[in-house]
Design an enzyme around this catalytic site. Structure first.
Site, short mmCIF file in Angstrom:
data_model
loop_
_atom_site.label_atom_id
_atom_site.label_comp_id
_atom_site.label_asym_id
_atom_site.label_seq_id
_atom_site.Cartn_x
_atom_site.Cartn_y
_atom_site.Cartn_z
N GLN A 29 0.72 -1.20 -0.08
CA GLN A 29 -0.08 -0.02 -0.10
C GLN A 29 0.78 1.47 -0.05
O GLN A 29 0.43 2.16 -0.89
CB GLN A 29 -1.00 -0.03 1.27
CG GLN A 29 -2.16 -1.05 1.09
CD GLN A 29 -3.16 -0.73 0.05
OE1 GLN A 29 -3.52 0.47 -0.05
NE2 GLN A 29 -3.52 -1.59 -0.54
N SER A 52 15.56 -0.33 6.92
CA SER A 52 14.58 -0.69 6.16
C SER A 52 15.27 -1.08 4.66
O SER A 52 15.42 -0.03 4.00
CB SER A 52 13.50 0.28 6.15
OG SER A 52 12.53 -0.17 5.11
N HIS A 109 -6.93 0.15 7.38
CA HIS A 109 -7.42 -0.96 8.05
C HIS A 109 -7.70 -0.74 9.43
O HIS A 109 -6.88 -0.16 10.10
CB HIS A 109 -6.68 -2.30 7.70
CG HIS A 109 -7.18 -3.26 8.26
ND1 HIS A 109 -8.52 -3.83 8.20
CD2 HIS A 109 -6.70 -4.59 8.92
CE1 HIS A 109 -8.94 -4.90 8.82
NE2 HIS A 109 -7.73 -5.47 9.53
N GLU A 228 -10.18 -29.91 -11.70
CA GLU A 228 -11.54 -29.71 -11.35
C GLU A 228 -11.80 -28.69 -10.28
O GLU A 228 -12.70 -28.08 -10.36
CB GLU A 228 -11.84 -31.18 -11.15
CG GLU A 228 -13.31 -31.58 -11.00
CD GLU A 228 -13.99 -31.07 -12.33
OE1 GLU A 228 -13.87 -31.46 -13.34
OE2 GLU A 228 -15.27 -30.24 -12.23
#
Ligand code: NAD
Ligand code: MG
Length: 359
Positions: A29, A52, A109, A228
């Site tokens: 995001q 990071s 969120h 299937e």
């Protein structure tokens, strides 16, 4: 009841004029929010930990990159886009002590607010824009002139500007091109968890495995069972996506349609009662508490469950068959990392790990 939809013309862009947005995290995001905001004329600083791995990417994309604490100090709006499981520690240590007065704290969120992991001061504006799609689509659809729909919510609005700024944010990432719908942190979090557990991730994978195992245990060929029960599912879902259950039933044979009506309910017997239990565990916080406890104990149970399902026969058989179907752009997942199955060629953007799509 028809929900009110918000589109570009319903939103005042000016609510974010002259403001700096700190995008915390530069993953699925984060990269898309940062780039869409910048292309919409908004000043963006990306907040990342010193070591990071995302730093290089954000710098190469031309962003100002700072520590989370420094980015927060510079920002009028702070969008938290580190993984949900990391948000509390990052918030407590680096965001909360550095928030400017009048700042708007945002999420994509609601988990950490809904389950009281993060408890913002009453004086902080709190909003949410939750795109209903993975980050790489949020970016590519925006570049193509479109948008990914989103939910928005305002949890706290002490300044009186949180709602207008949250909507302006939704517009700046392109979401109001597709339509934005108002919700609450409670509704977004509970329905999102329910959808991924009961149907999208949990329910569907349990049904696929049960159908595959039923055929293989009855002596049918595993390769046939794979086609299937897993391969064909996408073709059926694509029909539903375009025209609902009606179009799927229009497209399949009358025999398939009749079997759907008489056998589908037999398979799903008792499912709704179980779904209600799953929903109760989400609403009561039992699921959240369990998940948080697992992480605090080092994640052992999670890793065991992951390992067990990764070794399921359908995954072994499926990987071999998909490797022969390069047109599918197949992906192989090793230890949580997704990689294109092909050693050369494949999509240049690279695969999006499946775990990044829901949630
Ligand atoms: P992600 O795992 O893709 O990205 C995480 C980013 O945060 C990376 O840049 C990483 O370097 C950084 N990060 C990790 N730990 C950190 C730390 N301790 N300190 C600072 N930075 C750290 O995450 P994501 O999937 O983009 O999720 C971000 C938020 O968006 C979550 O709240 C998620 O629920 C929400 N969301 C995700 C999607 C999706 O499709 N991925 C969709 C809607 C909402
Ligand atoms: Mg979801």
């Amino acid at each position: 009841m028809t929900a009110r939809m918000y589109y570009d013309d319903d939103v005042e862009k000016s609510a974010l004029e002259g403001q700096t947005v700190a995008v915390i995290g530069y993953g699925s995001q984060g990269h898309a929010h940062a780039q869409n905001l910048r292309d919409s004329g908004i000043d963006v600083v990306v907040g990342l930990a010193e070591g990071s791995k995302s730093r290089k990417l954000a710098e190469e994309a031309g962003f100002r990159v700072a520590t989370v604490a420094d980015a927060t100090r510079q920002a009028d709006v702070v969008m938290v886009l580190v993984p949900d499981t990391a948000q509390k520690a990052v918030y407590d240590a680096e965001i909360e002590p550095n928030l400017k007065p009048g700042a708007l704290l945002m999420f994509a969120h609601g988990f950490n607010i809904r389950f009281d992991r993060i408890k913002p001061d009453a004086g902080v504006d709190v909003g949410m824009v939750a795109p209903k799609g993975p980050g790489h689509l949020l970016r590519s659809v925006y570049v193509a002139g479109g948008g990914v729909p989103a939910l928005f919510a305002v949890e706290q609005d002490p300044s009186g500007t949180a709602r207008a700024r949250t909507l302006a944010y939704a517009r700046a990432i392109g979401a109001t091109r597709a339509g934005v719908l108002e919700t609450t942190f409670k509704e977004e979090t509970e329905t999102d968890l329910f959808g991924e557990q009961a149907l999208l991730c949990g329910g569907v994978s349990a049904l696929i495995k049960a159908a595959f195992e039923t055929l293989v245990e009855a002596g049918y060929q595993p390769e046939l069972a794979y086609f299937e029960t897993m391969h064909e599912l996408k073709l059926i879902v694509d029909l539903m996506y375009r025209g609902g259950l009606n179009f799927m039933r229009f497209s399949v044979s009358d025999t398939a349609e009749y079997g759907d009506y008489v056998s589908g309910p037999r398979v799903a017997e008792g499912v709704k009662a179980t779904m209600k239990d799953v929903l109760s565990d989400i609403q009561s916080g039992a699921f959240a508490n369990r998940w948080i406890a697992v992480q605090e104990a080092g994640g052992g149970e999670f890793q065991e469950l992951r390992k067990r399902d990764r070794e399921h026969q359908i995954e072994q058989v499926g990987a071999e068959l998909r490797a022969q179907m390069q047109f599918l752009d197949p992906v192989v997942v090793y230890a949580g990392e997704a990689q294109a199955a092909a050693t050369s060629g494949g999509s240049s953007a690279g695969p999006e790990p499946a775990s990044k799509v829901a949630g």
